[in-house]
Design an enzyme around this catalytic site. Sequence first.
Site, PDB file in Angstrom:
ATOM      1  N   HIS A 139      -7.365  -0.717   0.055  1.00  0.00           N
ATOM      2  CA  HIS A 139      -7.593  -1.083   1.447  1.00  0.00           C
ATOM      3  C   HIS A 139      -9.084  -0.890   1.694  1.00  0.00           C
ATOM      4  CE1 HIS A 139      -3.451   0.555   1.478  1.00  0.00           C
ATOM      5  NE2 HIS A 139      -3.209  -0.316   2.419  1.00  0.00           N
TER       6      HIS A 139
ATOM      7  N   ASP B  31     -10.048   2.643   1.997  1.00  0.00           N
ATOM      8  CA  ASP B  31      -9.886   3.533   0.835  1.00  0.00           C
ATOM      9  C   ASP B  31     -11.232   3.679   0.139  1.00  0.00           C
ATOM     10  OD1 ASP B  31      -7.139   3.477   1.276  1.00  0.00           O
ATOM     11  OD2 ASP B  31      -6.797   1.889  -0.204  1.00  0.00           O
TER      12      ASP B  31
ATOM     13  N   MET C  20      -6.668  -7.133  -6.465  1.00  0.00           N
ATOM     14  CA  MET C  20      -6.058  -7.265  -5.129  1.00  0.00           C
ATOM     15  C   MET C  20      -6.789  -6.373  -4.146  1.00  0.00           C
ATOM     16  SD  MET C  20      -3.848  -5.449  -2.861  1.00  0.00           S
ATOM     17  CE  MET C  20      -2.355  -4.630  -3.453  1.00  0.00           C
TER      18      MET C  20
ATOM     19  N   GLU D 170       3.580  -8.580   2.873  1.00  0.00           N
ATOM     20  CA  GLU D 170       4.424  -7.455   2.452  1.00  0.00           C
ATOM     21  C   GLU D 170       5.266  -6.960   3.609  1.00  0.00           C
ATOM     22  OE1 GLU D 170       2.248  -4.315   0.555  1.00  0.00           O
ATOM     23  OE2 GLU D 170       3.741  -2.814   1.125  1.00  0.00           O
TER      24      GLU D 170
ATOM     25  N   LYS E 166       8.427  -4.598   5.471  1.00  0.00           N
ATOM     26  CA  LYS E 166       9.005  -3.249   5.500  1.00  0.00           C
ATOM     27  C   LYS E 166       9.872  -3.167   6.741  1.00  0.00           C
ATOM     28  CE  LYS E 166       7.587   1.606   5.221  1.00  0.00           C
ATOM     29  NZ  LYS E 166       6.461   2.570   5.346  1.00  0.00           N
TER      30      LYS E 166
ATOM     31  N   GLU F  86       8.055  -5.007  -2.124  1.00  0.00           N
ATOM     32  CA  GLU F  86       7.926  -3.622  -2.582  1.00  0.00           C
ATOM     33  C   GLU F  86       9.302  -3.007  -2.735  1.00  0.00           C
ATOM     34  OE1 GLU F  86       5.003  -1.014  -0.857  1.00  0.00           O
ATOM     35  OE2 GLU F  86       6.339   0.716  -1.034  1.00  0.00           O
TER      36      GLU F  86
ATOM     37  N   HIS G 220      10.548  -0.674   0.023  1.00  0.00           N
ATOM     38  CA  HIS G 220      10.747  -1.261   1.345  1.00  0.00           C
ATOM     39  C   HIS G 220      12.087  -1.976   1.454  1.00  0.00           C
ATOM     40  CE1 HIS G 220       6.124  -1.169   2.227  1.00  0.00           C
ATOM     41  NE2 HIS G 220       6.639   0.013   1.978  1.00  0.00           N
TER      42      HIS G 220
ATOM     43  N   ASP H 132       4.871  -4.787  -5.597  1.00  0.00           N
ATOM     44  CA  ASP H 132       4.609  -3.354  -5.455  1.00  0.00           C
ATOM     45  C   ASP H 132       5.763  -2.575  -6.072  1.00  0.00           C
ATOM     46  OD1 ASP H 132       2.221  -3.731  -4.181  1.00  0.00           O
ATOM     47  OD2 ASP H 132       2.829  -2.845  -2.278  1.00  0.00           O
TER      48      ASP H 132
ATOM     49  N   ASP I  37      10.180   6.429   3.856  1.00  0.00           N
ATOM     50  CA  ASP I  37       9.464   5.767   2.769  1.00  0.00           C
ATOM     51  C   ASP I  37       8.983   6.809   1.757  1.00  0.00           C
ATOM     52  OD1 ASP I  37       7.954   3.936   1.340  1.00  0.00           O
ATOM     53  OD2 ASP I  37       6.351   3.827   2.819  1.00  0.00           O
TER      54      ASP I  37
ATOM     55  N   ASP J 153       8.044   6.236  -1.749  1.00  0.00           N
ATOM     56  CA  ASP J 153       7.010   5.841  -2.722  1.00  0.00           C
ATOM     57  C   ASP J 153       7.061   6.678  -3.999  1.00  0.00           C
ATOM     58  OD1 ASP J 153       5.982   3.764  -1.212  1.00  0.00           O
ATOM     59  OD2 ASP J 153       4.355   4.938  -0.336  1.00  0.00           O
TER      60      ASP J 153
ATOM     61  N   ASP K  40       2.655   1.034  -6.283  1.00  0.00           N
ATOM     62  CA  ASP K  40       2.324   1.499  -4.932  1.00  0.00           C
ATOM     63  C   ASP K  40       3.185   2.724  -4.649  1.00  0.00           C
ATOM     64  OD1 ASP K  40       1.557   1.915  -2.390  1.00  0.00           O
ATOM     65  OD2 ASP K  40       2.395   0.081  -1.552  1.00  0.00           O
TER      66      ASP K  40
END
Lengths: 384, 384, 384, 384
Positions: free
Chosen positions: C54, C57, C88, C181, C183, C217, C220, C245, C255, C257, C287
């Site tokens: 991102h 980030d 990406m 994406e 969710k 993902e 998700h 993802d 969530d 992950d 992810d």
Amino acid sequence: MALTPTPEHKFTFGLWTVGNRGRDPFGEFVRPPLDPVTAVHRLAELGAWGVNFHDNDLVPIDASPADRDRIVRDFRRALDDTGMTCPMATTNLFTDPVFKDGAFTSHDGRVRAYALQKTMRAMDLGVELGAQTYVFWGGREGAEVDAAKDPVEAIKRFREAIDFLCEYAIDQRYALRFALEAKPNEPRGDLYFPTTASYLGLIPTLAHPEMVGVNPEVAHEQMAGLNFFHAVAQALEAGKLFHIDLNDQKPGRFDQDLRFASESIKPLFFLVKLLEESHYDGPRHFDAHAYRTEDQEGVWDFARGCMRTYLILKQKARQFCEHAGIQALLAEIRDGSGAGHAGPYSRARAEELKAQTFDRAVLAKRRLPYERLDQLVVELLLGI
Amino acid sequence: MALTPTPEHKFTFGLWTVGNRGRDPFGEFVRPPLDPVTAVHRLAELGAWGVNFHDNDLVPIDASPADRDRIVRDFRRALDDTGMTCPMATTNLFTDPVFKDGAFTSHDGRVRAYALQKTMRAMDLGVELGAQTYVFWGGREGAEVDAAKDPVEAIKRFREAIDFLCEYAIDQRYALRFALEAKPNEPRGDLYFPTTASYLGLIPTLAHPEMVGVNPEVAHEQMAGLNFFHAVAQALEAGKLFHIDLNDQKPGRFDQDLRFASESIKPLFFLVKLLEESHYDGPRHFDAHAYRTEDQEGVWDFARGCMRTYLILKQKARQFCEHAGIQALLAEIRDGSGAGHAGPYSRARAEELKAQTFDRAVLAKRRLPYERLDQLVVELLLGI
Amino acid sequence: MALTPTPEHKFTFGLWTVGNRGRDPFGEFVRPPLDPVTAVHRLAELGAWGVNFHDNDLVPIDASPADRDRIVRDFRRALDDTGMTCPMATTNLFTDPVFKDGAFTSHDGRVRAYALQKTMRAMDLGVELGAQTYVFWGGREGAEVDAAKDPVEAIKRFREAIDFLCEYAIDQRYALRFALEAKPNEPRGDLYFPTTASYLGLIPTLAHPEMVGVNPEVAHEQMAGLNFFHAVAQALEAGKLFHIDLNDQKPGRFDQDLRFASESIKPLFFLVKLLEESHYDGPRHFDAHAYRTEDQEGVWDFARGCMRTYLILKQKARQFCEHAGIQALLAEIRDGSGAGHAGPYSRARAEELKAQTFDRAVLAKRRLPYERLDQLVVELLLGI
Amino acid sequence: MALTPTPEHKFTFGLWTVGNRGRDPFGEFVRPPLDPVTAVHRLAELGAWGVNFHDNDLVPIDASPADRDRIVRDFRRALDDTGMTCPMATTNLFTDPVFKDGAFTSHDGRVRAYALQKTMRAMDLGVELGAQTYVFWGGREGAEVDAAKDPVEAIKRFREAIDFLCEYAIDQRYALRFALEAKPNEPRGDLYFPTTASYLGLIPTLAHPEMVGVNPEVAHEQMAGLNFFHAVAQALEAGKLFHIDLNDQKPGRFDQDLRFASESIKPLFFLVKLLEESHYDGPRHFDAHAYRTEDQEGVWDFARGCMRTYLILKQKARQFCEHAGIQALLAEIRDGSGAGHAGPYSRARAEELKAQTFDRAVLAKRRLPYERLDQLVVELLLGI
């Protein structure tokens, strides 16, 4: 007027609820810190009866003794000035990284010892401020990796901690009752004692079961799609409803802590009815917070809404009892409840029962007008 | 060879499992009825130890006394011929329309009386065939309309029934233990006693708690997204694991009763490990059924698969204990478990604890290599 | 050796994944910040192919232009030094309080404008660093209060934003494809476009549908209990699988992950098989993040585990194709697939079909040995 | 009076809904069969506008041509006598064992051919009786064993069937529109096209997309915990809401088909508001059934309740628009919606946007009184 909250309604809020600053896993704080003294004054103005806290909601974990004393003094003065009570306290055993793998169930004996120390000190603080109920929520007592922890051992460790702390309360002559609060998951992948009933199963195995009850929370049972009304009924029937956390939640997702009855209107109507009709006389504690989209003023809208909806549902519970149509259906439905009653066992009764003839087809035809009853309840709720 | 089922593994199946004919809410039967005698013979050939039944799996609800006697005689002969046992029996209190609103918790006293009668007779039948465990699953004990039934009263009625039946068993000198089986919903909107823990909470309040334990079922806890391994651990720790129902289920949907461990490979590995390492010596009962797409031969593929996967996971549980990498990580993780142990309460110990100094930052840094451990478990499971 | 990750496997990680510091709704950071340059070097050593980010980030939201340039220069040098790619990029439209009620769907036109600005700048940054796919996750595009936002309007606003940004990419001659994406919830009570399919429904209504695909993902879809393998299959069939993802998740909860395939072994085996057998040649992007109990070294265990399990499952996908028992069953199951094929419509074909006689009972008896097939798959997975 | 259903409200019921006999996976029928002619008359008396059917709800699958003709004649006369319509028809492709592994997606080409035949005949029947919408619910189009079926191939087979049937309708000059109905699971472990959005993604890939829309069902989206209001909004926005199935459901469990809005009061208020305020002028179809505890008379209570609650919520939707407090809050919330609007793309607009300065802190402080708004909605619903 019946919808104006007053202290006799025993509404309480946690400092952490109105003080919630809206941080979540994907976003930063959106509201400034809320001073506990301000919280007490604002809640008193709104008609609340009391305020509850985790030790570190009031006294930061690294506060000096002098700071602690000043904070407690100011807080007590706010209580005195407003007539607010502090009926419940609890320990934060989850925020600090030291608890990353649990507190009472940590593998590390030092962490377990520290958790006991922190809880004893927090009990002292709670009692100093008038708490009569002490809540335990094991926010980190759980696992993502079942290879890493033995759940049988975890139960034994948890029991050992509670037994120790019961003795401490007795030894200190604290008039405290413990209320255990369950949650299925979050922040851990799976939490030990995932439901209120898990604690109802544990309590009889404790050294002082009479001191220990449960603190069911709407959102926590609903996260697992369970019927909260039924869970509270079991706690009540067992004489173990020592406290209750009111909020709301959509099933099968993250812990939302929504404004009371903002989503689950019918289920929470039955809850309010049960609380009001049973002899539960403890606090009606709201463990919820405002949407992250709110500013600080919105927090008080949120708090008002919790109490107001409770009172509306309480009013509807009375209407339910006075509603001729509903009562007639209930009478019809319950007709014959006593027939064929088994009563206490005796050999004669068993033999008689075994010899009896039942006409299954006739019994199966019994009319049970539940659609009509439920429709009347929905219409009562909708104000028709 | 370790993967060939033999009677010492104590694998059992319900008559209703291999006899399941594939009807569901949207479709008709796809398989012909399976004769109980045939079921016994085929299961024996596959290496099972026993077979269990609801009263009406064996004897139709409207069978004449003569039919009943013939059926039981044939069934017993099949058991004798094959060496199969019948360690568990239970009552069907849900199929007949008479139970449309519950059995022990029905409003209608006559239905409650009939449910007692039916259960006593089924207990007689079970004991006659050797059952030592008697399971109670309250398939219709629940509600869609919470206005219609008082859940507190439902609990009291259920307790009254269990107390009565305990007395009956004692009076008849039956060496029976009761095992209560929970389920969150289906066929009712919400069932009372939705989780195994709900029964762990009830049992201490019964007249004969020592006679009564639980029968957890994989699918039933997983329907609510709960960790089954943790639920069984709590039952074991309480000394209440009297029976177990093995199958599989995807969370948050209808009751699937899938072949054992066909979906939840890692969670059910931990379950098998727990069962094998604890002193649970009861049956490993499969309460599952073949996919509706199978024909009758596919049913035996299904039964074979249940037992075989159990034995594979049992083998992996042994490998876990012998795996140097896993054991080294566990030793590292558990190091210091004893440090700072609180021990039994004494005032001196409490004071000492309260005065102790803990360095939270140091404790928080403790390395917990759970990713590495879990990865080794996944690789063990994957046969790497 | 087949289990050693190399760049040709196209494994990528987000900076935010290995950089995750373990904060959650109930606890503070447990790990120090991870410098992006270090992340690139460590991931390169482990065999990864690329790293994604991102905007914030890499470049803090309040960085000065000089800081930005220095950060980007250092990061690019790390890429160059290691040979790592940056395939990406995406925009953080959720952390800052400005996005508290959404970005592209905010009521406030200025917030929507700012979100566009932030995305255009982030696209510039992504392209500068080599990104070919640009992901959109609308972390705050949703609601708790359905009275407050019109979901039809929200869809129109979202479309307007994507159309605008497609034009921007075209105008800038960026060789970017967009991947949307989905969710279902968290951090909002309900998110718009809750599933991958929601975006498959939106895309044909965009101004430049050919530029836009999806980024499904695992976690998700599984949060809503949906079959991820099926969701990816639909995206592939539609030619819209532009990115993916990979992680893991227990259904019906927050969530998580989790490390790839640490929970959902069988479902993710089918996913890997599908990705490898289709002509998907994009990144295998993880992810996910390490458990909060891990220290910084544990993060690399986590990263290693993701890639290693992917490669194990890829190996098993090959074994599946070479497994005589499985292939024989598949041949049996698929026998007759072509029979009775309808083919393209013609009046003659319709009339012929309508006149045909089918023996339902015979067709219904068709043997489908799915239990046996699934058991072989489970055993393949278990390495038997 | 506003609460009395009349034909202009366009309420419809399926024959299978009021004709549901209460069989479930654990119990037998509790109600006698309901003759379609009686159903039409009773529904007409209650104020319904129409009645819908699966082919075999009306004509048994093994009916002779003579029986078929007699049944259709009687049924048509009932429609004529009562003025009832038959706006929608559909095919039962799930009850008969022939469909045990799917219809249009079956591996067996003969089953696929039979499914086409059955559907063409059912379309003929539907059109004969006036149907203008033809619904497809793929009750068995799914899998428990993902090894057994290729989901990509399943999508292609499903598309082929729909394309064929579109051509058939065109060729027959039937004024039919198709409405595709999604469901996540049950009776299959996972169904293909699990959500309404899955079909929104499929439709643009069909040969005749303009003929095909969706038929969202409350229970089916809510089983997966998804926001039904949002799903319908997306269908509407895409111009694809061709039909709708109204009922209710608790999330994360078996398909309950409860009386409309008996559980989800607030979510279904927003749904009714959306339907009434959009230009949806299709049937309000109730796809639900009475509790299994009801007798036949209770079925009519159920049907009355569905329509009455819809009308109550419709009334409240009007009140929402006239509620000064709610409208003032909405105006405040929507203030500034137009500010900073991006408009269509131009290079100049992009450059201007990129150069603009935004004060994030100021934008983030924007007051969004959603708690207050939602509380007013709850109070509106509660009739305060």
